[in-house]
Design an enzyme around this catalytic site. Structure first.
Site, PDB file in Angstrom:
ATOM      1  N   GLY A 244       0.817  -1.212   0.000  1.00 43.35           N
ATOM      2  CA  GLY A 244       0.000   0.000   0.000  1.00 43.35           C
ATOM      3  C   GLY A 244       0.844   1.252   0.000  1.00 43.35           C
ATOM      4  N   ALA A 245       1.872   1.259  -0.857  1.00 44.68           N
ATOM      5  CA  ALA A 245       2.892   2.312  -0.785  1.00 44.68           C
ATOM      6  C   ALA A 245       2.582   3.541  -1.631  1.00 44.68           C
ATOM      7  CB  ALA A 245       4.249   1.737  -1.211  1.00 44.68           C
TER       8      ALA A 245
ATOM      9  N   ARG B 139       0.422   5.981  -1.413  1.00 42.54           N
ATOM     10  CA  ARG B 139       0.015   7.259  -0.807  1.00 42.54           C
ATOM     11  C   ARG B 139       0.055   7.165   0.712  1.00 42.54           C
ATOM     12  NH1 ARG B 139      -6.570   7.726  -1.245  1.00 42.54           N
ATOM     13  NH2 ARG B 139      -7.071   5.688  -0.361  1.00 42.54           N
TER      14      ARG B 139
ATOM     15  N   ASP C  83      -2.329  -6.695  -4.496  1.00 40.95           N
ATOM     16  CA  ASP C  83      -3.687  -6.417  -4.063  1.00 40.95           C
ATOM     17  C   ASP C  83      -4.049  -7.471  -3.024  1.00 40.95           C
ATOM     18  OD1 ASP C  83      -6.383  -6.055  -3.676  1.00 40.95           O
ATOM     19  OD2 ASP C  83      -6.917  -6.079  -5.793  1.00 40.95           O
TER      20      ASP C  83
ATOM     21  N   ASN D  92       1.305  -2.322   5.420  1.00 39.24           N
ATOM     22  CA  ASN D  92       0.617  -1.049   5.599  1.00 39.24           C
ATOM     23  C   ASN D  92      -0.850  -1.073   5.167  1.00 39.24           C
ATOM     24  OD1 ASN D  92       0.340   1.989   5.761  1.00 39.24           O
ATOM     25  ND2 ASN D  92       0.128   1.688   3.548  1.00 39.24           N
TER      26      ASN D  92
ATOM     27  N   TYR E  51     -13.478  -2.550  12.112  1.00 40.66           N
ATOM     28  CA  TYR E  51     -12.100  -2.076  11.954  1.00 40.66           C
ATOM     29  C   TYR E  51     -11.328  -2.245  13.255  1.00 40.66           C
ATOM     30  CZ  TYR E  51      -8.251   1.168  10.977  1.00 40.66           C
ATOM     31  OH  TYR E  51      -7.008   1.732  10.800  1.00 40.66           O
TER      32      TYR E  51
END
Length: 255
Positions: free
Chosen positions: A18-19, A21, A68, A95, A160
């Site tokens: 997940g790099a 942003r 993904d 992340n 979450y």
């Protein structure tokens, strides 16, 4: 024996998921700035290529790989591509995380499966794929990006919060299992951080004031606040730390 701790990542190869942003981007750049080569795990290779070029501009090697967490085939492919490019993965920064907001009584099965699928299933199997490589090399660092939500309660975020509490305990379980292989596993738990995703909510004066009311240090976090802790845990200075969950929350959890 060294008298000065080393906080650099010279000679290390880091995979950040997940790099593209926010916190992930900050972690990728901070690791590169600390001397690491970086594998940029992203869903869109165009964004990843731009970040990889920025990292190369810092004098480090970088490659973007499609990753993904909802598609485990891309996870396996990304890990294979990373090894093909750099030969190994020394540090994994998990992340990626999602958190569709909904009151508990309104959560749908689709919401539940999506959040648990990414935050738990995707994170676990990414960690497993990289962990197997680290076990073979008998060395490695894994840093899971958790959340203060794994420690405190947030209204409308029951699923979450549940997944982040699970990440904290998974961190401890893996730390215990994999210490024998020289692998340290830790987590970092941020409070609200200024990112593209949070900016619309945090720009609302009422919501902003409510959040600050929980943070004794009196400010919203920046991505670099999280990235600094990640670099520390990946560095030689943290070589005797494993199974820890470091709260980067400005004091929210103790207020």
């Amino acid at each position: 024996m060294a008298i000065t701790p080393r906080f650099d990542l010279e000679g290390k190869t880091v995979l950040v998921t997940g790099a593209s942003r926010g916190i992930g981007r900050a972690c990728a750049l901070a690791c590169a700035g600390s001397g690491a080569d970086v594998i940029v795990g992203v869903r869109g290779l165009a964004d990843g290529a731009a970040l990889a070029a920025e990292i190369e501009g810092l004098g480090r090697r970088a490659v973007a790989v499609e990753l993904d967490l909802a598609d485990l085939a891309t996870v396996r492919g990304a890990v294979g591509a990373a090894v093909a490019a750099f030969g190994r993965i020394d540090v994994l920064v998990n992340n990626v995380g999602v958190g569709p907001e909904n009151l508990a009584e309104n959560v749908t099965e689709e919401d539940f499966d999506f959040t648990v699928g990414i935050n738990l299933k995707g994170t676990f199997f990414t960690t497993q794929a990289v962990g197997r490589l680290m076990i073979a090399r008998r060395s490695g660092r894994i840093v899971n990006i958790s959340s203060q939500a794994g420690t405190v309660t947030l209204k409308g975020e029951a699923i979450y919060c549940m997944t982040k509490a699970a990440i904290n305990h998974l961190t401890r379980c893996l730390a215990a299992e994999w210490a024998q292989y020289g692998i340290a596993v830790n987590s970092v738990a941020p409070t609200f951080i200024w990112t593209d995703g949070t900016r619309p909510s945090l720009s609302d004066p009422t919501f902003h004031a409510a959040v600050l009311g929980h943070i004794p240090l009196g400010r919203i976090g920046d991505p670099i606040d999280v990235a600094g802790t990640v670099v520390f845990l990946a560095s030689p200075a943290a070589s005797l730390i494993t199974g820890a969950n470091i709260l980067v929350d400005g004091g929210w959890s103790v207020a």
